[in-house]
Design an enzyme around this catalytic site. Structure first.
Site, PDB file in Angstrom:
ATOM      1  N   HIS A  97     -62.567   6.327  28.442  1.00  0.00           N
ATOM      2  CA  HIS A  97     -63.120   7.457  29.536  1.00  0.00           C
ATOM      3  C   HIS A  97     -61.806   7.729  30.055  1.00  0.00           C
ATOM      4  O   HIS A  97     -61.268   7.045  30.965  1.00  0.00           O
ATOM      5  CB  HIS A  97     -63.910   6.805  30.362  1.00  0.00           C
ATOM      6  CG  HIS A  97     -65.229   6.663  29.639  1.00  0.00           C
ATOM      7  ND1 HIS A  97     -66.408   7.625  29.315  1.00  0.00           N
ATOM      8  CD2 HIS A  97     -65.706   5.497  28.908  1.00  0.00           C
ATOM      9  CE1 HIS A  97     -67.305   6.748  28.471  1.00  0.00           C
ATOM     10  NE2 HIS A  97     -66.835   5.619  28.085  1.00  0.00           N
ATOM     11  N   GLN A 105     -54.517  -3.111  33.429  1.00  0.00           N
ATOM     12  CA  GLN A 105     -55.188  -4.133  32.839  1.00  0.00           C
ATOM     13  C   GLN A 105     -54.348  -5.495  32.679  1.00  0.00           C
ATOM     14  O   GLN A 105     -53.057  -5.091  32.197  1.00  0.00           O
ATOM     15  CB  GLN A 105     -55.696  -3.829  31.463  1.00  0.00           C
ATOM     16  CG  GLN A 105     -56.604  -4.867  30.541  1.00  0.00           C
ATOM     17  CD  GLN A 105     -57.328  -4.413  29.476  1.00  0.00           C
ATOM     18  OE1 GLN A 105     -56.984  -3.225  29.113  1.00  0.00           O
ATOM     19  NE2 GLN A 105     -58.042  -5.115  28.776  1.00  0.00           N
ATOM     20  N   LEU A 106     -54.682  -6.560  32.597  1.00  0.00           N
ATOM     21  CA  LEU A 106     -53.951  -7.923  32.408  1.00  0.00           C
ATOM     22  C   LEU A 106     -53.269  -7.762  30.891  1.00  0.00           C
ATOM     23  O   LEU A 106     -53.775  -7.145  30.189  1.00  0.00           O
ATOM     24  CB  LEU A 106     -55.003  -9.149  32.423  1.00  0.00           C
ATOM     25  CG  LEU A 106     -54.544 -10.532  32.050  1.00  0.00           C
ATOM     26  CD1 LEU A 106     -55.473 -11.617  32.701  1.00  0.00           C
ATOM     27  CD2 LEU A 106     -54.225 -10.706  30.544  1.00  0.00           C
ATOM     28  N   ARG A 109     -49.098  -9.758  26.871  1.00  0.00           N
ATOM     29  CA  ARG A 109     -47.703  -9.861  26.433  1.00  0.00           C
ATOM     30  C   ARG A 109     -46.966 -10.674  27.371  1.00  0.00           C
ATOM     31  O   ARG A 109     -46.181 -11.539  27.158  1.00  0.00           O
ATOM     32  CB  ARG A 109     -46.817  -8.478  26.340  1.00  0.00           C
ATOM     33  CG  ARG A 109     -47.309  -7.680  25.216  1.00  0.00           C
ATOM     34  CD  ARG A 109     -46.483  -6.363  25.267  1.00  0.00           C
ATOM     35  NE  ARG A 109     -45.243  -6.470  24.885  1.00  0.00           N
ATOM     36  CZ  ARG A 109     -44.106  -5.780  25.117  1.00  0.00           C
ATOM     37  NH1 ARG A 109     -44.306  -4.808  25.968  1.00  0.00           N
ATOM     38  NH2 ARG A 109     -43.035  -5.954  24.617  1.00  0.00           N
ATOM     39  N   ASN A 190     -63.279   8.491  39.951  1.00  0.00           N
ATOM     40  CA  ASN A 190     -63.999   9.613  41.106  1.00  0.00           C
ATOM     41  C   ASN A 190     -65.334   9.540  40.545  1.00  0.00           C
ATOM     42  O   ASN A 190     -65.726   9.070  39.731  1.00  0.00           O
ATOM     43  CB  ASN A 190     -63.290  10.901  41.267  1.00  0.00           C
ATOM     44  CG  ASN A 190     -63.432  11.601  39.970  1.00  0.00           C
ATOM     45  OD1 ASN A 190     -64.772  11.879  39.726  1.00  0.00           O
ATOM     46  ND2 ASN A 190     -62.349  12.057  39.493  1.00  0.00           N
ATOM     47  N   ARG A 201     -72.375   4.755  28.982  1.00  0.00           N
ATOM     48  CA  ARG A 201     -72.278   3.350  28.413  1.00  0.00           C
ATOM     49  C   ARG A 201     -73.649   2.294  29.019  1.00  0.00           C
ATOM     50  O   ARG A 201     -73.487   1.496  28.752  1.00  0.00           O
ATOM     51  CB  ARG A 201     -71.087   2.828  29.243  1.00  0.00           C
ATOM     52  CG  ARG A 201     -69.828   3.340  28.651  1.00  0.00           C
ATOM     53  CD  ARG A 201     -69.699   3.399  27.289  1.00  0.00           C
ATOM     54  NE  ARG A 201     -68.389   4.107  26.734  1.00  0.00           N
ATOM     55  CZ  ARG A 201     -68.042   3.716  25.523  1.00  0.00           C
ATOM     56  NH1 ARG A 201     -68.706   3.308  24.397  1.00  0.00           N
ATOM     57  NH2 ARG A 201     -66.864   4.573  25.151  1.00  0.00           N
TER      58      ARG A 201
HETATM   59  C1  LIG Z   1     -72.327   4.713  22.142  1.00  0.00           C
HETATM   60  C2  LIG Z   1     -71.041   5.140  22.063  1.00  0.00           C
HETATM   61  C3  LIG Z   1     -70.410   5.166  20.604  1.00  0.00           C
HETATM   62  C4  LIG Z   1     -68.965   5.408  20.271  1.00  0.00           C
HETATM   63  N1  LIG Z   1     -68.587   5.151  19.092  1.00  0.00           N
HETATM   64  C5  LIG Z   1     -67.165   5.544  18.946  1.00  0.00           C
HETATM   65  C6  LIG Z   1     -66.503   5.182  17.750  1.00  0.00           C
HETATM   66  O1  LIG Z   1     -67.056   4.708  16.794  1.00  0.00           O
HETATM   67  N2  LIG Z   1     -65.310   5.693  17.466  1.00  0.00           N
HETATM   68  C7  LIG Z   1     -64.518   6.221  18.442  1.00  0.00           C
HETATM   69  O2  LIG Z   1     -63.366   6.455  18.263  1.00  0.00           O
HETATM   70  N3  LIG Z   1     -65.106   6.435  19.656  1.00  0.00           N
HETATM   71  C8  LIG Z   1     -66.488   6.231  19.750  1.00  0.00           C
HETATM   72  N4  LIG Z   1     -67.005   6.120  21.254  1.00  0.00           N
HETATM   73  C9  LIG Z   1     -66.063   6.908  22.116  1.00  0.00           C
HETATM   74  C10 LIG Z   1     -66.288   8.316  22.438  1.00  0.00           C
HETATM   75  O3  LIG Z   1     -66.077   9.230  21.380  1.00  0.00           O
HETATM   76  C11 LIG Z   1     -65.447   8.859  23.640  1.00  0.00           C
HETATM   77  O4  LIG Z   1     -64.071   8.352  23.371  1.00  0.00           O
HETATM   78  C12 LIG Z   1     -65.686   8.118  24.967  1.00  0.00           C
HETATM   79  O5  LIG Z   1     -67.308   8.130  25.053  1.00  0.00           O
HETATM   80  C13 LIG Z   1     -65.080   8.838  25.989  1.00  0.00           C
HETATM   81  O6  LIG Z   1     -65.837  10.195  26.172  1.00  0.00           O
HETATM   82  P1  LIG Z   1     -65.129  11.313  26.685  1.00  0.00           P
HETATM   83  O7  LIG Z   1     -63.898  11.658  25.820  1.00  0.00           O
HETATM   84  O8  LIG Z   1     -66.241  12.497  26.813  1.00  0.00           O
HETATM   85  O9  LIG Z   1     -64.682  10.992  28.025  1.00  0.00           O
HETATM   86  P2  LIG Z   1     -63.540  11.442  29.080  1.00  0.00           P
HETATM   87  O10 LIG Z   1     -62.188  11.148  28.272  1.00  0.00           O
HETATM   88  O11 LIG Z   1     -63.693  10.723  30.188  1.00  0.00           O
HETATM   89  O12 LIG Z   1     -63.618  13.080  29.179  1.00  0.00           O
HETATM   90  C14 LIG Z   1     -64.754  13.523  30.055  1.00  0.00           C
HETATM   91  C15 LIG Z   1     -65.249  14.912  29.811  1.00  0.00           C
HETATM   92  O13 LIG Z   1     -63.916  15.639  29.981  1.00  0.00           O
HETATM   93  C16 LIG Z   1     -63.633  16.537  29.047  1.00  0.00           C
HETATM   94  N5  LIG Z   1     -62.267  16.312  28.578  1.00  0.00           N
HETATM   95  C17 LIG Z   1     -61.399  15.204  28.613  1.00  0.00           C
HETATM   96  N6  LIG Z   1     -60.513  15.267  27.941  1.00  0.00           N
HETATM   97  C18 LIG Z   1     -60.425  16.219  27.368  1.00  0.00           C
HETATM   98  C19 LIG Z   1     -59.668  17.137  26.222  1.00  0.00           C
HETATM   99  N7  LIG Z   1     -58.515  16.731  26.132  1.00  0.00           N
HETATM  100  N8  LIG Z   1     -59.911  18.365  25.595  1.00  0.00           N
HETATM  101  C20 LIG Z   1     -61.230  19.251  26.247  1.00  0.00           C
HETATM  102  N9  LIG Z   1     -62.014  18.300  27.136  1.00  0.00           N
HETATM  103  C21 LIG Z   1     -61.599  17.030  27.599  1.00  0.00           C
HETATM  104  C22 LIG Z   1     -64.715  16.494  28.068  1.00  0.00           C
HETATM  105  O14 LIG Z   1     -65.745  17.490  28.640  1.00  0.00           O
HETATM  106  C23 LIG Z   1     -65.210  15.257  27.996  1.00  0.00           C
HETATM  107  O15 LIG Z   1     -66.615  15.021  27.730  1.00  0.00           O
HETATM  108  C24 LIG Z   1     -68.074   5.983  21.521  1.00  0.00           C
HETATM  109  C25 LIG Z   1     -68.719   6.091  22.678  1.00  0.00           C
HETATM  110  C26 LIG Z   1     -70.094   6.100  22.699  1.00  0.00           C
HETATM  111  C27 LIG Z   1     -70.740   6.102  24.384  1.00  0.00           C
END
Ligand SMILES: Cc1cc2nc3c(=O)[nH]c(=O)nc-3n(C[C@H](O)[C@H](O)[C@H](O)COP(=O)(O)OP(=O)(O)OC[C@H]3O[C@@H](n4cnc5c(N)ncnc54)[C@H](O)[C@@H]3O)c2cc1C
Length: 251
Positions: A97, A105-106, A109, A190, A201
């Site tokens: 996220h 984080q701890l 190393r 935030n 989550r």
């Molecule tokens: C139930 C569950 C299972 C999952 N399983 C897997 C898995 O098997 N493998 C895996 O790799 N991950 C997995 N994930 C992680 C998931 O793919 C996301 O990385 C994670 O939930 C963070 O979401 P996010 O990228 O929306 O969050 P954030 O990085 O906090 O982003 C929040 C929002 O900001 C915007 N944003 C952020 N960065 C960008 C960007 N660079 N470009 C455009 N818009 C952006 C988007 O709208 C995004 O939704 C899982 C997540 C969940 C909840």
């Protein structure tokens, strides 16, 4: 014997302190924490509505912000939490996220993991046979870690800087430590970012340990700043484990 965690510990480290500017006073109504007042102040500035023409309480005002999807207003309020008693596999998922979050984080190393604690996977809790099988593996891994660190320290005796030598040993030996190894992490986010992470989550689709953490964080944040998190509902899902659902999706 190492310490075994069966639930996370959550500590609020920091919260906003709002200092209202004397030249732009708001006609506040109802209760509000500093974080909530800060967000309301920021929202009202957009329309210069400090006189509160609709006579809204802070919590009603922020409810409307969430309903309307004006989530950027919530980005002004940052909260720092210390999470302990969580596993490395949980934090591996948590740090995905990105938007609006900062992490410290701890370090495995630098920090000696010879006495590290472990987090019992929630699905194992209550089943003695599963617990014994899991614990034997974990304790064996930790014993191997200790032996590897000792041997690596000998192997790299020629490295004069002892801190560097220890780091070389620990960063290699940590490879045998399991995902269940306990870690500590400071997370600053935030209110908008916390909402997005908690929505994903605390849901039934999330893995049990991170879901348990998210529900615990949600409870802490609902006490801390109810207006930001009051639309979440905690319930017991069909799998008999707590989950939460959000009222206003992706504000
Ligand atoms: C139930 C569950 C299972 C999952 N399983 C897997 C898995 O098997 N493998 C895996 O790799 N991950 C997995 N994930 C992680 C998931 O793919 C996301 O990385 C994670 O939930 C963070 O979401 P996010 O990228 O929306 O969050 P954030 O990085 O906090 O982003 C929040 C929002 O900001 C915007 N944003 C952020 N960065 C960008 C960007 N660079 N470009 C455009 N818009 C952006 C988007 O709208 C995004 O939704 C899982 C997540 C969940 C909840």
């Amino acid at each position: 014997m190492p310490h075994f965690y069966t639930e996370p510990t959550i500590t609020v480290l920091a919260r906003p302190q709002f200092a209202e500017p004397a030249h732009l006073p708001v006609q506040w109504m109802g209760e509000g924490t500093d974080g909530e007042r800060l967000a309301e102040f920021a929202g009202r500035l957009c329309y210069m509505s400090q006189k509160n023409p609709a006579s809204r309480t802070t919590r009603d005002y922020l409810e409307n912000i969430k309903k309307q999807g004006h989530g950027s207003v919530l980005e002004h309020a940052n909260y720092s939490l210390l999470l302990e008693g969580v596993s490395r596999s949980l934090t591996h998922e948590l740090v995905r996220h990105r938007a609006g979050f900062a992490y410290s984080q701890l370090s495995q190393r630098y920090v000696d993991e010879s006495d590290a604690a472990f987090v019992v996977p929630p699905a194992i809790i209550g089943d003695e046979a599963l617990r014994a099988a899991w614990q034997a593996q974990v304790e064996g891994a930790q014993a191997t870690y200790v032996a590897l660190v000792d041997r690596l320290m000998e192997r790299y005796q020629w490295v004069d800087d002892k801190v560097h030598r220890r780091k070389m040993a620990r960063e290699a030996a940590r490879g045998v430590l399991p995902n269940s190894t306990e870690t500590k992490i400071v997370v600053t986010g935030n209110a908008r970012a916390w909402r997005t992470m908690l929505e994903l989550r605390s849901s039934e689709a999330a893995e049990f340990e991170i879901r348990r953490m998210a529900v615990a964080v949600l409870r802490a944040m609902q006490a801390e700043a109810p207006a930001f998190f009051s639309d979440f509902e905690i319930y017991v899902a069909a799998d008999r484990v707590e989950a939460a659902r959000i009222g206003y999706h992706k504000v």
